[in-house]
Each structure stands twice: as C-alpha cells, then as structure tokens.
Design a protein around this motif. Sequence first.
Motif, PDB file in Angstrom:
ATOM      1  N   THR A 153       0.823  -1.225   0.044  1.00 49.83           N
ATOM      2  CA  THR A 153      -0.028   0.012   0.149  1.00 49.83           C
ATOM      3  C   THR A 153       0.865   1.262  -0.042  1.00 49.83           C
ATOM      4  O   THR A 153       0.670   2.148  -0.940  1.00 49.83           O
ATOM      5  N   PHE A 154       2.010   1.155   0.842  1.00 53.13           N
ATOM      6  CA  PHE A 154       2.651   2.626   0.906  1.00 53.13           C
ATOM      7  C   PHE A 154       3.546   2.545  -0.391  1.00 53.13           C
ATOM      8  O   PHE A 154       3.858   3.677  -1.072  1.00 53.13           O
ATOM      9  N   THR A 155       3.885   1.511  -0.870  1.00 52.93           N
ATOM     10  CA  THR A 155       4.952   1.338  -2.338  1.00 52.93           C
ATOM     11  C   THR A 155       3.879   1.948  -3.273  1.00 52.93           C
ATOM     12  O   THR A 155       4.293   2.688  -4.258  1.00 52.93           O
ATOM     13  N   ALA A 156       2.728   1.600  -3.203  1.00 53.01           N
ATOM     14  CA  ALA A 156       1.735   1.989  -4.445  1.00 53.01           C
ATOM     15  C   ALA A 156       1.606   3.541  -4.316  1.00 53.01           C
ATOM     16  O   ALA A 156       1.700   4.208  -5.165  1.00 53.01           O
ATOM     17  N   SER A 198      -6.898   7.172  -3.007  1.00 58.43           N
ATOM     18  CA  SER A 198      -7.459   5.678  -2.560  1.00 58.43           C
ATOM     19  C   SER A 198      -7.829   4.877  -3.767  1.00 58.43           C
ATOM     20  O   SER A 198      -7.670   3.712  -3.588  1.00 58.43           O
ATOM     21  N   ALA A 199      -8.597   5.313  -4.583  1.00 53.27           N
ATOM     22  CA  ALA A 199      -9.038   4.743  -5.988  1.00 53.27           C
ATOM     23  C   ALA A 199      -7.865   4.123  -6.798  1.00 53.27           C
ATOM     24  O   ALA A 199      -7.948   3.060  -7.147  1.00 53.27           O
ATOM     25  N   ALA A 200      -6.755   4.989  -6.895  1.00 52.40           N
ATOM     26  CA  ALA A 200      -5.748   4.373  -7.698  1.00 52.40           C
ATOM     27  C   ALA A 200      -5.107   3.360  -6.935  1.00 52.40           C
ATOM     28  O   ALA A 200      -4.538   2.379  -7.573  1.00 52.40           O
ATOM     29  N   VAL A 201      -4.939   3.519  -5.488  1.00 54.08           N
ATOM     30  CA  VAL A 201      -4.021   2.343  -4.771  1.00 54.08           C
ATOM     31  C   VAL A 201      -4.944   1.029  -5.047  1.00 54.08           C
ATOM     32  O   VAL A 201      -4.572  -0.175  -5.074  1.00 54.08           O
ATOM     33  N   GLY A 202      -6.196   1.062  -4.964  1.00 55.97           N
ATOM     34  CA  GLY A 202      -7.224   0.173  -5.155  1.00 55.97           C
ATOM     35  C   GLY A 202      -7.212  -0.386  -6.592  1.00 55.97           C
ATOM     36  O   GLY A 202      -6.933  -1.500  -6.750  1.00 55.97           O
ATOM     37  N   ASP A 203      -6.905   0.386  -7.485  1.00 54.44           N
ATOM     38  CA  ASP A 203      -6.560  -0.110  -8.992  1.00 54.44           C
ATOM     39  C   ASP A 203      -5.536  -0.914  -8.877  1.00 54.44           C
ATOM     40  O   ASP A 203      -5.185  -2.025  -9.788  1.00 54.44           O
ATOM     41  N   ASN A 223     -10.160  -7.997  -5.169  1.00 60.83           N
ATOM     42  CA  ASN A 223     -10.787  -6.833  -4.918  1.00 60.83           C
ATOM     43  C   ASN A 223      -9.976  -5.701  -4.455  1.00 60.83           C
ATOM     44  O   ASN A 223      -9.996  -5.793  -3.071  1.00 60.83           O
ATOM     45  N   GLY A 224      -9.246  -4.958  -5.124  1.00 60.36           N
ATOM     46  CA  GLY A 224      -8.504  -3.819  -4.664  1.00 60.36           C
ATOM     47  C   GLY A 224      -9.234  -2.967  -3.774  1.00 60.36           C
ATOM     48  O   GLY A 224      -8.610  -2.627  -2.622  1.00 60.36           O
ATOM     49  N   GLN A 225     -10.255  -2.525  -4.045  1.00 60.93           N
ATOM     50  CA  GLN A 225     -10.981  -1.733  -3.235  1.00 60.93           C
ATOM     51  C   GLN A 225     -11.324  -2.140  -1.962  1.00 60.93           C
ATOM     52  O   GLN A 225     -11.155  -1.341  -0.959  1.00 60.93           O
ATOM     53  N   GLU A 226     -11.680  -3.617  -1.828  1.00 62.43           N
ATOM     54  CA  GLU A 226     -11.744  -4.068  -0.545  1.00 62.43           C
ATOM     55  C   GLU A 226     -10.432  -4.286   0.217  1.00 62.43           C
ATOM     56  O   GLU A 226     -10.507  -4.008   1.652  1.00 62.43           O
ATOM     57  N   LEU A 227      -9.256  -4.400  -0.324  1.00 62.01           N
ATOM     58  CA  LEU A 227      -8.076  -4.323   0.199  1.00 62.01           C
ATOM     59  C   LEU A 227      -7.818  -3.071   0.791  1.00 62.01           C
ATOM     60  O   LEU A 227      -7.310  -2.873   2.095  1.00 62.01           O
ATOM     61  N   VAL A 228      -8.087  -1.909   0.121  1.00 66.78           N
ATOM     62  CA  VAL A 228      -7.986  -0.765   0.638  1.00 66.78           C
ATOM     63  C   VAL A 228      -8.572  -0.496   1.741  1.00 66.78           C
ATOM     64  O   VAL A 228      -8.106   0.306   2.618  1.00 66.78           O
TER      65      VAL A 228
END
Length: 169
Positions: free
Chosen positions: A48-51, A69-74, A83-88
């Motif tokens: 998450t930090f790296t992204a 936040s949306a870009a990190v989820g992508d 599901n990246g948004q769930e991970l976020v």
Amino acid sequence: MFGLFKSHRKVGAEAAVNAIRPLIATIQHNQGLPSSFWTNYYILGFFTFTAGHHIKLATRGSIKDAELSAAVGDVLTTVSNLNGQELVQRTIQMSHNDEFDFNRGADDAAAICFYTMRILKNEAEHPLVTMASKDAQRSTDGGNTEAERRAYIASMMMLSLMNEVHSLA
C-alpha cells in the motif's frame, strides 16, 4: 503532461503497477505466493505504501485523497487479482487501528523508497540501512563506487520483504 485521455489516477496506477510487478514476479518465481500473502498485514502495509509512493511520484503529488485511494485500489486489483478496493478498505482499518505489522510493512517500504531517493532521514542509523550496510561490507558484491554500494544496500534492504514472505510459507 498527462495527456487528453489519461487521468492522474490512471497515470499514477500505471506507474505503481510497473514498480510493484517486478517485486511480485521475483517472489512468485523464487518461492510462489503463499495463500495468506494478500491477507498479511505486513505485506499490505508494504505494498500500500509502495503503491501510494509511486502514484504520488508519477502525478507529482497532484493526486489527493479519494482519487489516491481509488488509484491504490486499482493497483492492488491489478497486482493481486483480488478486489483492490476491498483491500484498501482493510488497509484503512489497519491504519486507524494502528496495527503493528501493517505499520512495520509501510515503514520498511518507506525506508526503501526514501533511501533510493536519497531523502531518508538519519539513514546511517536506520535499522534496515545498518543491516544492509553490514552485509555490503562483508560481501565482495557490495560494489566499489558509492552508487554501486548504495544500489547494493537498497537491494539488501528488500530482504525485509523477502524474509516476511518466507515466514508465510
């Protein structure tokens, strides 16, 4: 700068995926991804930090809050096939709960990112740098020039991630 059709979110996510994919590929090649990989707090903190770091670099810091936040989820969707948004959402909860391993992963990623940019504060005293520097002194592969030595130390700092992955297996 970002083109007529590329948003900050897309530009940032592409940059982060390009930075993270080689790390995931190395782990996959060397030992495979353990089933608990994407649920591990350290791993989520690290990636998450790296992204976020690479997204901010690619957008020169112009991406903010919800779009970030949306870009990190992508990014997490692309690199994990989950599901990246769930991970976020999970990472936000971990951050709010001050989860030790999540913070440790994010801190290690920050140290590596900032070391490679030469902006890590008190780098000589940082535990990852100290450990990697000792390895560089013992190794003949540590390099002769300052640039080679720093590159070697940065690669040795990645052992924090690799050790964590190894402990999951």
